[in-house]
Motif scaffolding. Sequence first.
Motif, PDB file in Angstrom:
ATOM      1  N   TYR A 161       0.632  -1.305   0.352  1.00  0.00           N
ATOM      2  CA  TYR A 161       0.136  -0.299   0.303  1.00  0.00           C
ATOM      3  C   TYR A 161       0.917   1.563  -0.023  1.00  0.00           C
ATOM      4  O   TYR A 161      -0.053   2.236  -0.152  1.00  0.00           O
ATOM      5  CB  TYR A 161      -0.868   0.198   1.580  1.00  0.00           C
ATOM      6  N   GLN A 162       1.869   1.260   0.970  1.00  0.00           N
ATOM      7  CA  GLN A 162       3.138   2.318   0.355  1.00  0.00           C
ATOM      8  C   GLN A 162       3.581   2.773  -0.618  1.00  0.00           C
ATOM      9  O   GLN A 162       3.024   3.941  -1.147  1.00  0.00           O
ATOM     10  CB  GLN A 162       3.841   1.809   1.652  1.00  0.00           C
ATOM     11  N   LYS A 163       3.566   1.669  -1.269  1.00  0.00           N
ATOM     12  CA  LYS A 163       3.872   1.221  -2.739  1.00  0.00           C
ATOM     13  C   LYS A 163       2.517   2.248  -3.805  1.00  0.00           C
ATOM     14  O   LYS A 163       3.219   3.186  -4.676  1.00  0.00           O
ATOM     15  CB  LYS A 163       4.751   0.544  -2.876  1.00  0.00           C
ATOM     16  N   PHE A 164       1.823   1.537  -3.891  1.00  0.00           N
ATOM     17  CA  PHE A 164       0.741   1.908  -4.284  1.00  0.00           C
ATOM     18  C   PHE A 164      -0.101   3.786  -4.174  1.00  0.00           C
ATOM     19  O   PHE A 164       0.132   4.364  -5.142  1.00  0.00           O
ATOM     20  CB  PHE A 164      -0.742   1.051  -3.724  1.00  0.00           C
ATOM     21  N   ARG A 165       0.556   3.742  -2.782  1.00  0.00           N
ATOM     22  CA  ARG A 165       0.013   5.183  -2.505  1.00  0.00           C
ATOM     23  C   ARG A 165       0.836   6.384  -2.931  1.00  0.00           C
ATOM     24  O   ARG A 165       0.517   7.200  -2.950  1.00  0.00           O
ATOM     25  CB  ARG A 165       0.174   5.076  -0.164  1.00  0.00           C
ATOM     26  N   THR A 166       2.340   5.878  -3.196  1.00  0.00           N
ATOM     27  CA  THR A 166       3.158   6.980  -3.649  1.00  0.00           C
ATOM     28  C   THR A 166       3.680   7.657  -5.105  1.00  0.00           C
ATOM     29  O   THR A 166       3.317   8.288  -5.430  1.00  0.00           O
ATOM     30  CB  THR A 166       4.408   6.365  -2.806  1.00  0.00           C
ATOM     31  N   GLU A 167       3.244   5.899  -5.683  1.00  0.00           N
ATOM     32  CA  GLU A 167       3.736   5.887  -7.036  1.00  0.00           C
ATOM     33  C   GLU A 167       2.188   5.667  -7.788  1.00  0.00           C
ATOM     34  O   GLU A 167       2.242   6.571  -9.055  1.00  0.00           O
ATOM     35  CB  GLU A 167       4.437   4.357  -7.180  1.00  0.00           C
ATOM     36  N   ILE A 168       1.367   5.873  -7.283  1.00  0.00           N
ATOM     37  CA  ILE A 168      -0.646   5.747  -7.850  1.00  0.00           C
ATOM     38  C   ILE A 168      -1.138   6.357  -7.542  1.00  0.00           C
ATOM     39  O   ILE A 168      -1.558   7.948  -7.547  1.00  0.00           O
ATOM     40  CB  ILE A 168      -1.267   4.742  -7.692  1.00  0.00           C
ATOM     41  N   LEU A 169      -1.262   6.341  -6.119  1.00  0.00           N
ATOM     42  CA  LEU A 169      -2.734   8.069  -5.412  1.00  0.00           C
ATOM     43  C   LEU A 169      -2.109   9.529  -5.472  1.00  0.00           C
ATOM     44  O   LEU A 169      -2.599  10.289  -5.900  1.00  0.00           O
ATOM     45  CB  LEU A 169      -2.828   7.320  -3.825  1.00  0.00           C
ATOM     46  N   MET A 170      -0.351   9.361  -4.788  1.00  0.00           N
ATOM     47  CA  MET A 170       0.318  10.727  -4.460  1.00  0.00           C
ATOM     48  C   MET A 170       0.106  11.661  -5.929  1.00  0.00           C
ATOM     49  O   MET A 170      -0.550  12.587  -5.960  1.00  0.00           O
ATOM     50  CB  MET A 170       1.149  11.021  -4.516  1.00  0.00           C
TER      51      MET A 170
END
Length: 263
Positions: A161-170
């Motif tokens: 989720y951290q990766k998803f948050r940084t690379e996609i959500l942000m």
Amino acid sequence: MIKFFRHIRQKLLEENRFSKYLLYAIGEIVLVVIGILIALQINNWNENKKDLAKEQLILKQLFSEYQNNLKQLDEKILMRNQALEACNNLLNQIDNPTSAINQDGFYQSLWIIFRDPTFDPIKNDIVGSENLRLIQNDTLVRFLSNWSSEVFQVQEMELEYQKFRTEILMPCYLRLGVARNVNNNLWKDGYTPTEALDKKSISKFTIKPTRKSVDLTKVLADVEFEGIVSQVITTHQVTNIQSQTLRNRILNILDIIAQEIEE
């Protein structure tokens, strides 16, 4: 005492009573052996008593640590449940667009899904050390030995989720132009994070909303945004399933320790 026995032996030899001397010598050896065994038994008893005292200290330390672990894990589960609710609210607005959008509710929901719940339990040196042998309950030893690998299964999902948050959500969050309004909505009335060390502390900041035009109708119609919201649901739901299993493990550990701790 030694002189007394030596005197008896000397008297028997002088009287040439060898058979009685032999029996006496054997008896003396037996007494010495018994004395040694008693001394060893007393020493073992003392060592066992020390080990039991050490075990009780370890159990009490573990009980406190796992209580804190449970409290922290419950906070992370709560944060994900709040995110799941926020995602459902956003999907409801996406599926049922209206001209009257609740801006505060929208921005609050965005912030909630942007948070990053991560479980970081207390680490101790009991597993892998000689202290583990002091714990007599085999089930507890097994649970403690498997703890790190079970925690990793939850943390692995959190890292995803951290990766998803940084690379996609942000990037999507910034592209939609809502970041300033989200942060303004967060701080304008005061905010205390769910995971805050001081739950009574409320912080306020003045950011003010953006002066640029933000069309929330277009934001809700953004197909990438819709996909992100739905993906957050799946990720948090799976992580919470793993977290619930870990929570049950903590409860089992606490229950065993409570039974092992002497009043």
